[in-house]
Design a protein around this motif. Structure first.
Motif, PDB file in Angstrom:
ATOM      1  N   ALA A   9      41.255  44.628  33.088  1.00  0.00           N
ATOM      2  CA  ALA A   9      41.533  43.405  33.718  1.00  0.00           C
ATOM      3  C   ALA A   9      42.426  42.475  32.853  1.00  0.00           C
ATOM      4  CB  ALA A   9      39.812  42.778  33.793  1.00  0.00           C
ATOM      5  N   GLY A  10      42.445  42.729  32.215  1.00  0.00           N
ATOM      6  CA  GLY A  10      43.305  41.455  31.735  1.00  0.00           C
ATOM      7  C   GLY A  10      45.152  41.184  31.789  1.00  0.00           C
ATOM      8  N   LEU A  11      45.282  42.467  31.855  1.00  0.00           N
ATOM      9  CA  LEU A  11      46.621  42.774  32.181  1.00  0.00           C
ATOM     10  C   LEU A  11      46.922  41.971  33.701  1.00  0.00           C
ATOM     11  CD1 LEU A  11      49.100  43.986  31.658  1.00  0.00           C
ATOM     12  CD2 LEU A  11      48.809  45.811  33.303  1.00  0.00           C
ATOM     13  N   PRO A  12      46.579  41.171  34.634  1.00  0.00           N
ATOM     14  CA  PRO A  12      47.298  41.063  36.057  1.00  0.00           C
ATOM     15  C   PRO A  12      46.754  39.917  35.175  1.00  0.00           C
ATOM     16  CG  PRO A  12      45.230  42.035  35.862  1.00  0.00           C
ATOM     17  CD  PRO A  12      45.263  42.638  35.724  1.00  0.00           C
ATOM     18  N   LEU A  13      45.743  39.439  34.623  1.00  0.00           N
ATOM     19  CA  LEU A  13      45.696  37.703  34.298  1.00  0.00           C
ATOM     20  C   LEU A  13      46.787  37.291  33.326  1.00  0.00           C
ATOM     21  CD1 LEU A  13      41.811  37.757  33.904  1.00  0.00           C
ATOM     22  CD2 LEU A  13      43.049  36.806  36.419  1.00  0.00           C
ATOM     23  N   VAL A  14      47.116  38.124  32.641  1.00  0.00           N
ATOM     24  CA  VAL A  14      48.160  37.439  31.400  1.00  0.00           C
ATOM     25  C   VAL A  14      49.267  37.410  32.850  1.00  0.00           C
ATOM     26  CG1 VAL A  14      49.375  38.179  29.017  1.00  0.00           C
ATOM     27  CG2 VAL A  14      47.245  38.842  29.597  1.00  0.00           C
ATOM     28  N   LEU A  15      49.928  38.912  33.272  1.00  0.00           N
ATOM     29  CA  LEU A  15      51.072  38.596  33.356  1.00  0.00           C
ATOM     30  C   LEU A  15      50.920  37.711  34.574  1.00  0.00           C
ATOM     31  CD1 LEU A  15      51.803  42.221  33.292  1.00  0.00           C
ATOM     32  CD2 LEU A  15      52.735  40.688  32.285  1.00  0.00           C
ATOM     33  N   SER A  16      50.267  37.009  35.396  1.00  0.00           N
ATOM     34  CA  SER A  16      50.325  36.227  36.305  1.00  0.00           C
ATOM     35  C   SER A  16      50.017  35.069  36.398  1.00  0.00           C
ATOM     36  CB  SER A  16      49.478  37.144  37.682  1.00  0.00           C
ATOM     37  OG  SER A  16      48.736  37.470  37.702  1.00  0.00           O
ATOM     38  N   ALA A  17      49.472  34.627  34.911  1.00  0.00           N
ATOM     39  CA  ALA A  17      48.903  33.509  34.458  1.00  0.00           C
ATOM     40  C   ALA A  17      47.351  33.262  35.757  1.00  0.00           C
ATOM     41  CB  ALA A  17      49.939  32.227  34.053  1.00  0.00           C
TER      42      ALA A  17
END
Length: 331
Positions: A262-270
């Motif tokens: 869940a955190g991966l797309p949020l971190v990579l795409s701000a």
């Protein structure tokens, strides 16, 4: 001495990399002279089922021989899987149940590909099957022997545990989603390249047409390791998160994978890819559950040795000597 369990579930899991290899080879059948009678859907399904049946029978037979001989090492099962795949490759081609995809003079070297897939299949069987201790349950070691370095190795263990950091489990877990994505993308990639290059659907044996047919196959072979590398980093992050909380159960590893996913797309795409949170969380939970199953448990390592030159310093942290300094009156 324990041996591996004869498990149908493990046998099905071992056939997955072999099936992936055969599905990659299906579009290449149209490019070889021996593939004329294997181009209809029924013929392809029958050929795939026959090839997998021969490989399953060979792997099961070699497993029973290894079980009878008391062989239970991972490297041995990798070798048995490679032997089973190469034997099925030779039998099905010589009998005519599978088309000869290699040209004359390259049959032996082409057999290295199913040998590698067979080694992966043997490792998968080893990881999924588990150990068989026979009729007698493992004996419980005496409490005095459990912590001795020179005593006999105990058959059971009740001390603190942690999930293993297994390179084999990392590789197998990372290759799973990559192979699945490859199988999903390969038909569309193959069809788009054929339409882009203007290649006729008729069998082409030589020239640029053969390279056009083979291009999607090589693209997917390059795509599997390139996508497996970030997946391995993802698995490592989930494993490190679960270890940080000292958890070893499947639920904790699924939650760790869901948190990292869940955190991966949020971190990579701000934060702009919020719609991808749920799919990535579900994929992360599934991937980390698979890693937990493949890795297994190990005892926690003992603390390192303490070098002592003054025995009087061996007092605990709560001792008064650790809270202040002793005053000596010099006369």
């Amino acid at each position: 001495m324990p041996t591996l369990v004869t498990s149908p579930r493990a046998l099905l899991a071992a056939l997955v990399p072999l099936l992936a290899l055969h599905l990659f080879a299906v579009p290449l059948i149209a490019t070889v002279p021996d593939g004329q009678r294997f181009q209809t859907p029924d013929a392809i399904v029958i050929a795939l089922a026959t090839r997998l049946s021969v490989e399953a029978a060979a792997l099961l037979g070699l497993h029973l021989l290894a079980k009878r001989g008391g062989v239970s090492r991972r490297s041995a099962y990798a070798a048995l899987g490679a032997i089973a795949a190469v034997a099925a490759y030779a039998i099905t081609i010589s009998v005519g149940w599978w088309p000869r995809l290699a040209s004359e003079g390259a049959t032996i070297t082409t057999g290295l590909v199913p040998a590698a897939a067979g080694a992966l299949a043997g490792i998968l069987y080893y990881q999924v099957a588990g150990l068989d201790w026979g009729v007698e349950p493992p004996a419980v070691a005496a409490p005095g022997q459990a912590g001795t370095a020179s005593g006999p190795v105990p058959s059971s263990y009740a001390g603190p545990l942690q999930v293993r950091s297994s390179a084999t489990a990392f590789i197998l877990t990372a290759l799973g989603p990559s192979i699945l994505c490859g199988l999903i993308m390969f038909p569309s990639l193959f069809g788009s390249l054929l339409g882009l290059n203007g290649i006729s659907p008729k069998p082409l044996r030589t020239g640029q047409g053969l390279l056009g047919y083979a291009a999607p196959f090589y693209v997917m072979l390059l795509g599997v390791p390139s996508t497996a590398a970030p997946t391995a980093l993802f698995v490592w992050a989930g494993h490190a998160l679960a270890r940080a909380f000292d958890r070893i159960d499947y639920r904790a590893y699924a939650l760790a994978g869901a948190a990292v996913g869940a955190g991966l797309p949020l971190v990579l795409s701000a934060g702009r890819l919020g719609v991808a949170v749920l799919p990535f969380a579900m994929l992360g939970a599934a991937v980390m559950s698979v890693y937990r199953r493949l890795a297994g448990l190990e005892p926690k390592p003992l603390p390192e040795h303490v070098v002592v030159t003054r025995p009087e310093t061996l007092v605990p942290g709560s001792h008064p000597a650790r809270q202040g300094h002793r005053v000596l009156l010099q006369r």
